[in-house]
Scaffold this active site. Structure first.
Site, PDB file in Angstrom:
ATOM      1  N   ASP A 236     -43.983  -7.668  60.412  1.00 40.56           N
ATOM      2  CA  ASP A 236     -43.160  -7.063  61.457  1.00 40.56           C
ATOM      3  C   ASP A 236     -41.839  -6.612  60.829  1.00 40.56           C
ATOM      4  OD1 ASP A 236     -42.170  -6.284  64.064  1.00 40.56           O
ATOM      5  OD2 ASP A 236     -43.557  -7.761  64.909  1.00 40.56           O
ATOM      6  N   TYR A 352     -45.679   8.737  73.963  1.00 44.53           N
ATOM      7  CA  TYR A 352     -46.590   7.601  73.741  1.00 44.53           C
ATOM      8  C   TYR A 352     -48.048   8.050  73.836  1.00 44.53           C
ATOM      9  CZ  TYR A 352     -48.402   2.819  74.395  1.00 44.53           C
ATOM     10  OH  TYR A 352     -49.077   1.629  74.277  1.00 44.53           O
ATOM     11  N   LYS A 356     -50.963   7.909  71.017  1.00 41.74           N
ATOM     12  CA  LYS A 356     -52.153   7.077  71.194  1.00 41.74           C
ATOM     13  C   LYS A 356     -53.440   7.918  71.234  1.00 41.74           C
ATOM     14  CE  LYS A 356     -50.184   3.000  71.229  1.00 41.74           C
ATOM     15  NZ  LYS A 356     -50.425   2.046  70.118  1.00 41.74           N
TER      16      LYS A 356
END
Lengths: 446, 446
Positions: A236, A352, A356
């Site tokens: 991360d 977004y 995606k």
């Protein structure tokens, strides 16, 4: 984060109120715990005449310890109804579906399973058979919406020559691992898949990288891959510090702090993996993702660029360098995380949804190129999942997301993680280019 | 059958109430009337650098009398925003979409149009470009849900070498003919399509067969094909008598009473067509369809058999005999009628959804086989359409069907008919294997 309505609906008083008022009735879904049997009861297996799958599937299930019966009884509660539809070669033959499902439509237990096995239309002998096999999708999706009580319904197309590779998928679909996966079409390709030595630890000896691992779905993926035997590198951004360390510790794995959108990050990651004792990586899960919602009119450049950068360009760059340098080992698995928004589009999420939808394109366009290297690439597409992110949604949207699906509830991070673990299994060697929604069969779609 | 709520919302008092309470706001959609201009205002055309479509599309639109501008102004109301995205070859390049749409997101008129032109992922040079081109779908579907006010949004993939064949599609999408078509992905193949001598009568000289023509959507299809110049044979079951005669008379065509599920019916139809002066047929619209709703548990054999028989087996048998006997002429068009239920599945409609999923299979599996004969086959998939059938639905379901889409209203039979007329046009010669929803971008999907 708690679904208080579902808790209420499953209480003693709640059950009465829900029934009296005809409110949504979210069942308690059966989820997998280590040691669980695959199916929580007998499985009824039927077939249209001439099918090629019932026999190998019966053997495979019996070897796996599943109780298979081929003659049904109206008094029995079945854990699953499985139907081999590969013998159906024209539309009149579809009648076999009615004959099989009609008498047992009320015989499934809570969280029961419907699985129809077919031949993908593109692999059939001609348009009559292709048409009939394509029809199966209308049946399985309707059953998913109709049966309720946590019953899931899937269509699994198994390529001729792929019969022996269906075990990982049948185990996944029959078990509580697939509690929130319904209404899906899964394609299993031809060829053999190695059976894991231990189906409880299918990922033993594998090294897995999970991006965005500090929280939510990513943390759950790290935990589930570790549970299934993998050694996990939890990655991360540097800011995720303590949370990331916790995830890595719980998974008995390693934490790696790296911002993958930095120019040199993919190369640094490659260097890290090349230097490791493993000499590469077996499983790469591109889970890291962000939202920066605004309508197109109100969006600024940075919201567009950051969402595309993190969700799409970073996974592309990581794949590129790892594949170029041969760091994804034979038998490797790449898993992307798409979204219902990438399939259906969403108001206020053009950035977004674009990213995606791109993940779907990445999976579908890359899969054929990796087949020769024994590497698969697939994606999950989560629907409404209970996380800190969805907990912040306005009440109305949140409740709509929770109820507008065949389970009348949101999914859990573990549901996404289990689906990824299924893709990652050595037993899933012939599954590639698939996009499987983890959405409880959300009404939303394209 | 009347949408009283939409009428109210568009009244003087209604507008105030709707705005105050934040209720669904169904706009009056611009629908086509003969003589209408294609676009009701200027069209802004943009392109990512290196695109191959902006130039031919600009010429094509200008020849068609559409006012095209390539430099936008914030003060202008545009009838359409068209963007050539074929120059986008990687995910970073997607930024060009934001740059084009952001400044003009509020500049579209009511019933405005967004059209993004791309290269189908399978026709690109590699995974980077394929991924970026697949991403476009997330953008166009999100815009469709976001822009409101009757704005439609589509993604049109045009194969290299198919640039000259885009005119029928652009005319359709820009005009009021596509009022209720949104959120769709359309594929135009390579090759040339003959331009009709008169775009107001593109079907002049063509003979069209419409099944289930006595009522509802079928009656509208007959009328619209006749309006566009076709000679229409309106077919329905013998019981439809007077209604069928009325439809045929209004279309200045012929009525043909025949139950296509009868064993000898396809052969009798073939005989009828072979004996005609036309020596065959140009356009076949398989519109006849029935519902016999019940849950699987409550369904009986006859409901299953009749729905599969009428909706799927009959079109297959008709196609077979007409194609075998060479009765579908070169340049022919076959159009099936699927349904959202065939895509998403529906509770209580396993039989119907199975049949309609089959129609999709029929179209997709047959299209490649007919390409060499210059015959196309496509399908429409209606969503909630205002007909006598939907007028009988329970109020709650009916209102949900009407509002859960980007137009906040049901479609009209004419919307389905216009879409079929577009497929039927000589200008649509390179469009085959497509399934286009006529659903106002319903939320429901797979």
């Amino acid at each position: 984060m708690a679904d208080r309505y579902a808790n209420f609906a499953n209480s003693g008083l709640g059950r009465t109120v829900v029934k009296r008022l005809g409110l949504p009735d979210p069942p308690r879904l059966r989820r997998y715990r280590p040691g669980d049997t695959i199916a929580a009861g007998p499985v009824l297996l039927g077939a249209a005449p001439g099918g090629r799958l019932a026999e190998p599937v019966a053997k495979l299930l019996e070897n796996a310890g599943v109780g298979v019966v081929e003659t049904g009884s109206a008094d029995t509660r079945y854990a699953a109804l499985i139907f081999d539809a590969t013998g159906i070669t024209d539309s009149a033959g579809l009648r076999a579906l009615f004959d099989f499902f009609h008498p047992y439509a009320r015989s499934l237990s809570v969280s029961g399973r419907v699985i129809v096995l077919g031949t993908a239309p593109e692999a059939t002998a001609g348009p009559k058979e292709a048409t009939a096999q394509r029809s199966l999708e209308g049946l399985t999706r309707s059953i998913g919406k109709e049966f309720g009580r946590g019953v899931t319904s899937q269509l699994v197309y198994i390529a001729p020559g792929g019969e022996q590779s269906a075990e990982s998928t049948l185990r996944f679909l029959l078990s509580g691992r697939s509690a929130y996966v319904s209404g899906q079409v899964i394609r299993i390709g031809a060829g053999d898949a190695p059976a894991p030595a231990d189906w409880e630890k299918p990922l033993a000896g594998k090294l897995a990288l999970v991006t965005g691992a500090a929280r939510g779905i990513g943390a759950s993926i790290a935990a589930i891959l570790a549970r299934d035997g993998a050694e996990v590198i939890a990655l991360d951004v540097p800011g995720a510090g303590d949370a990331l360390a916790d995830v890595a510790n719980r998974a008995k794995g390693r934490a790696l702090q790296l911002d993958l959108t930095a120019d040199d990050a993919p190369a640094r990651l490659a260097g890290y993996l090349a230097a490791g004792a493993h000499g590469g990586i077996d499983i790469v899960v591109h889970n890291a993702g962000i939202t920066r919602d605004k309508t197109v009119a109100k969006m600024d450049e940075s919201r567009w660029d950051s969402v595309i950068g993190v969700n799409l360009t970073a996974p592309e760059r990581v794949n590129d360098i790892l594949l170029e340098q041969g760091l994804i080992r034979s038998g490797g698995r790449i898993v992307g995380v798409a979204s219902i928004a990438g399939i259906a589009g969403n108001r206020g999420q053009t950035n977004y949804a674009t990213s995606k939808a791109g993940v779907i394109g990445l999976v579908q366009s890359t899969a054929p190129l990796l087949a020769g290297r024994q590497i698969t690439i697939n994606a999950v597409a989560p629907g409404f999942i209970e996380t800190a992110m969805t907990a912040k949604m306005p009440l109305g949207l949140r409740e709509a997301g929770r109820r507008l699906n065949s389970m009348s509830q949101g999914g859990l991070p573990v549901d996404v993680a289990e689906t990824i673990a299924w893709f990652a299994s050595p037993g899933s060697a012939t599954i590639t280019g698939n996009v499987v929604r983890v959405c409880g069969q959300s009404l939303l779609g394209a």
